[in-house]
Design a protein around this motif. Sequence first.
Motif, short mmCIF file in Angstrom:
data_model
loop_
_atom_site.label_atom_id
_atom_site.label_comp_id
_atom_site.label_asym_id
_atom_site.label_seq_id
_atom_site.Cartn_x
_atom_site.Cartn_y
_atom_site.Cartn_z
N ALA A 2 -5.79 -1.35 -6.98
CA ALA A 2 -6.03 -1.66 -5.58
C ALA A 2 -5.11 -2.78 -5.15
N ASP A 31 -3.83 6.18 -2.45
CA ASP A 31 -3.77 5.46 -1.19
C ASP A 31 -2.77 6.16 -0.27
N HIS A 65 2.56 -2.66 -0.46
CA HIS A 65 2.44 -1.38 -1.16
C HIS A 65 3.63 -1.12 -2.07
#
Length: 137
Positions: A2, A31, A65
């Motif tokens: 995460a 994701d 990310h």
Amino acid sequence: MAIDSEAGSCVGADVAAGIPPAAALFHSLADETRLRIVRRLVRGEARVVDLVAELGLAQSTVSKHLACLRDCRLVDYRAEGRQSFYSLTRPELMDLLAAAEELLAATGHAVVLCPAPGATPGDAPADGALTAGQVGA
């Protein structure tokens, strides 16, 4: 894996908790933002500014990310002057994404994954449709 909002990278707590590496890999790709970045990088390398413009995301979101994907060793970069060009590290990732798209097409996109956190299996749509937060093409 995460996003740690403060560190901006993948947190290896899933692996540390004993989740098999394959599950951690799929979790890192689960994701939507990371998957969109990977799908874009399949076409070739890109700078953060390119990803921001093409994906319509904030620079900080893209950077966080990308850091996660780098931590997972799925993406890396090369520096050229003051610019960084990001690319996929493993061509097998393109094969994995292609296989996933074939599976979705073969099942009529009826693949239903685990329900949203806090939901029970009975909360999944009766028609088998994908819901928000689930894999989609």
